[in-house]
Design an enzyme around this catalytic site. Structure first.
Site, short mmCIF file in Angstrom:
data_model
loop_
_atom_site.label_atom_id
_atom_site.label_comp_id
_atom_site.label_asym_id
_atom_site.label_seq_id
_atom_site.Cartn_x
_atom_site.Cartn_y
_atom_site.Cartn_z
N TYR A 141 40.62 46.35 22.18
CA TYR A 141 39.22 45.97 21.94
C TYR A 141 38.71 46.47 20.58
CZ TYR A 141 38.67 44.56 26.84
OH TYR A 141 38.79 43.94 28.05
N LYS B 287 51.59 49.18 30.99
CA LYS B 287 52.49 48.02 30.92
C LYS B 287 53.64 48.45 30.03
CE LYS B 287 53.40 43.69 31.84
NZ LYS B 287 53.80 43.26 33.18
N ASP C 85 50.31 44.86 36.51
CA ASP C 85 50.40 43.71 37.41
C ASP C 85 50.56 44.18 38.86
OD1 ASP C 85 52.72 44.70 36.28
OD2 ASP C 85 53.82 42.82 36.33
N ASP D 1 38.96 47.46 32.24
CA ASP D 1 37.91 46.45 32.31
C ASP D 1 38.18 45.51 33.48
OD1 ASP D 1 35.86 44.74 31.67
OD2 ASP D 1 36.62 44.16 29.71
N ASP E 10 36.61 45.64 37.79
CA ASP E 10 35.89 44.51 38.40
C ASP E 10 36.60 44.07 39.68
OD1 ASP E 10 33.94 44.49 36.49
OD2 ASP E 10 34.13 42.35 36.03
#
Ligand code: NAD
Length: 369
Positions: A135, A190, A222, A246, A250
């Site tokens: 980001y 990851k 994942d 992020d 959610d």
């Protein structure tokens, strides 16, 4: 205690008003000052984070934030979009640790999209690194490709990067938080594909050597996304980078029934923080008086606990929220057959009554009158 109050856009103004009402009902001594942020600030001052708002936030002990954004600003140049205000506040206040608890209240197990037995008693804390990763990594931009699959074609690129101190400080925060809870940290990465996250994994493992009383597990993102819907109660503290955090926070929000229930805190190294609901400005329901104010009210409780050293007042708010849920009061997003649908304002009034010690029976009558 000085609190900067930044309601923002959309439902931000409606839900922050309820949280402020609840704070005032506690009879604590605090000063507060309100300022525009996001789209509202852009309209008034031509910038989503005006100097005056930033200075107020810097001078305060804590910031209570609503939400910013509206689709009507999507065509503005990026630097002027409402969401830039949050990024600016995080950057200027040095807020690098985002705490997002995902708690499934026993009264709301049926509002979750998962089977009640999978979420009953759920209590996860997601800790997301907030100032690094893809980001913020430079360089980024658009250009004509000189190599890759389509040399000569237009392309866009971002840079994923993490420095060792950035990973170390968030890892310490996660292990220390786990010590006060279930003593387990799941570090999500990851590492099988990304160099940045192999480094993340190595550094977290190194920091773990100082916390032998806390269990550490590593999980690919994942798999973490899958496990969160398969067996969410296996998690205690989840620590991860900015982008994975992020998305996963959610996902975890949905386990609890509604994003309207989830508070969050973003802290600097001295526990000064910005407190906001995990959701956005919900333009689809703004102005209708139906938004759930509980995430913001619970964010105010986190503010009292983390930044203002008022744990007892925080407990009062959290137990008041449990009381209104036990009284069967629900905003539309968490409503189900057999419960009482109430407006944003009624929900705020009910929490105020509960904070002042009203019984569950009285709370129900207050909102009916
Ligand atoms: P959103 O979180 O605003 O809304 C997603 C869905 O959840 C909508 O259907 C909305 O009605 C519902 N919802 C959200 N909060 C609710 C509440 N308290 N009570 C009841 N229902 C609620 O996300 P979005 O629709 O993707 O984004 C809308 C705007 O908010 C965009 O401009 C986005 O950039 C911005 N945004 C801001 C923040 C922030 O201020 N921190 C975070 C996320 C999105």
């Amino acid at each position: 205690m000085k609190i900067a109050i930044l309601p923002g856009d959309g439902i931000g103004t409606e839900i922050v008003a309820e949280a402020v009402k609840v704070l005032k009902a506690l009879d604590l001594q605090f000063e507060s000052e309100q300022a525009l942020v996001g789209g509202a600030a852009y309209e008034a001052h031509g910038h989503p984070l005006p100097e005056s708002t930033l200075n107020l936030a810097k001078a305060a002990d804590a910031v209570l934030f609503g939400a910013v954004g509206d689709w009507k600003y999507d065509k503005l140049e990026r630097a002027l979009r409402p969401e830039q205000a949050i990024l600016g506040l995080r950057k200027h206040l040095g807020l690098f640790a985002n705490f997002r608890p995902a708690i499934c209240y026993e009264q709301l197990t049926h509002a979750s999209s998962l089977k009640p037995e999978l979420v009953a008693g759920l209590d996860i804390l997601i800790i997301r690194e907030l100032t690094g990763d893809i980001y913020f990594g430079q360089p980024r931009g658009r250009r004509v490709a000189v190599d890759g699959h389509f040399p000569g074609a237009e392309e866009a690129f971002d840079t994923m990067r993490y420095s060792k101190p950035e990973i170390e400080r968030i890892a310490h925060i996660a292990f220390q938080a786990a010590r006060k809870r279930g003593k387990k940290v799941t570090s999500v990465d990851k590492a099988n594909v990304l160099e940045t996250f192999q480094f993340w994994k190595d550094v977290v493992t190194e920091v773990h050597a100082q916390y032998s009383d806390v269990e550490l597990e590593h999980m690919y993102v994942d798999n973490a996304a899958m496990q969160l819907v398969k067996a969410p109660k296996k998690f205690d503290v989840v620590v991860t980078g900015n982008m994975f955090g992020d998305i996963l926070s959610d996902e975890a929000a949905m386990l609890t029934g509604s994003i309207g229930m989830l508070p969050s805190a973003s802290l600097d190294r001295n526990n000064k923080g910005l407190y906001e609901p995990s959701h956005g400005s919900a333009p689809d329901i703004a102005g209708k008086g139906i938004a759930n104010p509980l995430a913001t009210i619970l964010s105010a409780a986190m503010m009292l606990r983390f930044s203002l050293d008022q744990a007892e007042a925080a407990d009062r708010i959290e137990s008041a929220v449990r009381s209104v849920l036990s009284a069967g009061l629900r905003t539309a997003d968490i409503w189900s057959e057999g419960t009482q649908k109430v407006s944003t304002r009624d929900m705020g009034d009910a929490v105020v009554a509960a904070v002042r010690g009203a019984s569950v029976k009285t709370i129900t009558t207050i909102t009916k009158s």
